[in-house]
Design an enzyme around this catalytic site. Sequence first.
Site, short mmCIF file in Angstrom:
data_model
loop_
_atom_site.label_atom_id
_atom_site.label_comp_id
_atom_site.label_asym_id
_atom_site.label_seq_id
_atom_site.Cartn_x
_atom_site.Cartn_y
_atom_site.Cartn_z
N TYR A 129 0.83 -1.20 0.00
CA TYR A 129 0.00 0.00 0.00
C TYR A 129 0.87 1.25 0.00
O TYR A 129 0.67 2.17 -0.81
CB TYR A 129 -0.92 0.00 1.22
CG TYR A 129 -1.78 1.23 1.33
CD1 TYR A 129 -2.96 1.33 0.60
CD2 TYR A 129 -1.42 2.29 2.15
CE1 TYR A 129 -3.76 2.46 0.68
CE2 TYR A 129 -2.21 3.43 2.25
CZ TYR A 129 -3.38 3.51 1.51
OH TYR A 129 -4.15 4.63 1.59
N LYS B 265 1.29 4.18 -3.03
CA LYS B 265 0.97 5.60 -2.86
C LYS B 265 2.19 6.48 -3.15
O LYS B 265 2.04 7.60 -3.65
CB LYS B 265 0.43 5.85 -1.45
CG LYS B 265 -0.93 5.19 -1.19
CD LYS B 265 -1.98 5.65 -2.18
CE LYS B 265 -3.37 5.13 -1.82
NZ LYS B 265 -4.42 5.58 -2.77
#
Length: 251
Positions: free
Chosen positions: A170, A174
């Site tokens: 994750y 990002k």
Amino acid sequence: MNGNSNTGKIALVTGATRGIGLHTVRQLAEQGVHVLLAGRDRDRADAAARELRGEGLSVEPIALDVTDGASIEAAAREVDARHGRLDILVNNAGIILDDGSLPPSQQSLDTWRRTFDTNLFGLVAVTQAFLPLLREAASGRIVNVSSILGSLTLHGQPGSPVYDFKVPAYNVSKSAVNAWTVQLAWELRDTPIKVNTVHPGYVRTDMNNSGGEQRGEIEADEGARTSVQMALIDADGPTGSFTYLGETLPW
């Protein structure tokens, strides 16, 4: 911001059937924007849009799965046929799949691939498909919903708020969203289109669910505020920035 100045604008928000995305739709519509509420499940998008229309808001559902190229292209054709342009694109759809019990080196490749398919490749694909319609607008706006967890600076800084918060697939997805934002903002630097990335805050949503309990510090309506602010910036607003409620964050 006021409703009059935004009347007539058309926005599309991905991943908008719940959480931050749904509140982004609501808040943009409350500012006078006509909002396309996009979701993978058409029935859920229909239901969410119907509820907001019942409150007097200008919201229209659209089916869009950011991991499905055919779905993206169909949605772009639909928006072109209905409206001929797009003023605002909020790339909000995202997932977190990391196993919190495992260190970074032991997260499965499947977790990495599925995370990037949605959080990065899906975002890029949606942007590519809708960029021609954003070019038809007087002043297009692209908002990429990232996270402070994408900050390489803070991850490498002992004692920072995110230093010990390693959900690698994750986080790295990002970081890549932030890097993509800088690249696209450079490409569009001589156009009226502005491209920015935002941190919504540590929001209590289903995505921050651990053991059946939602974790987070703020509610989803607060988490939508930065996306809405950056979607409605005027010609003097920034491009290529990474912000949270007006505060510039480190890359």
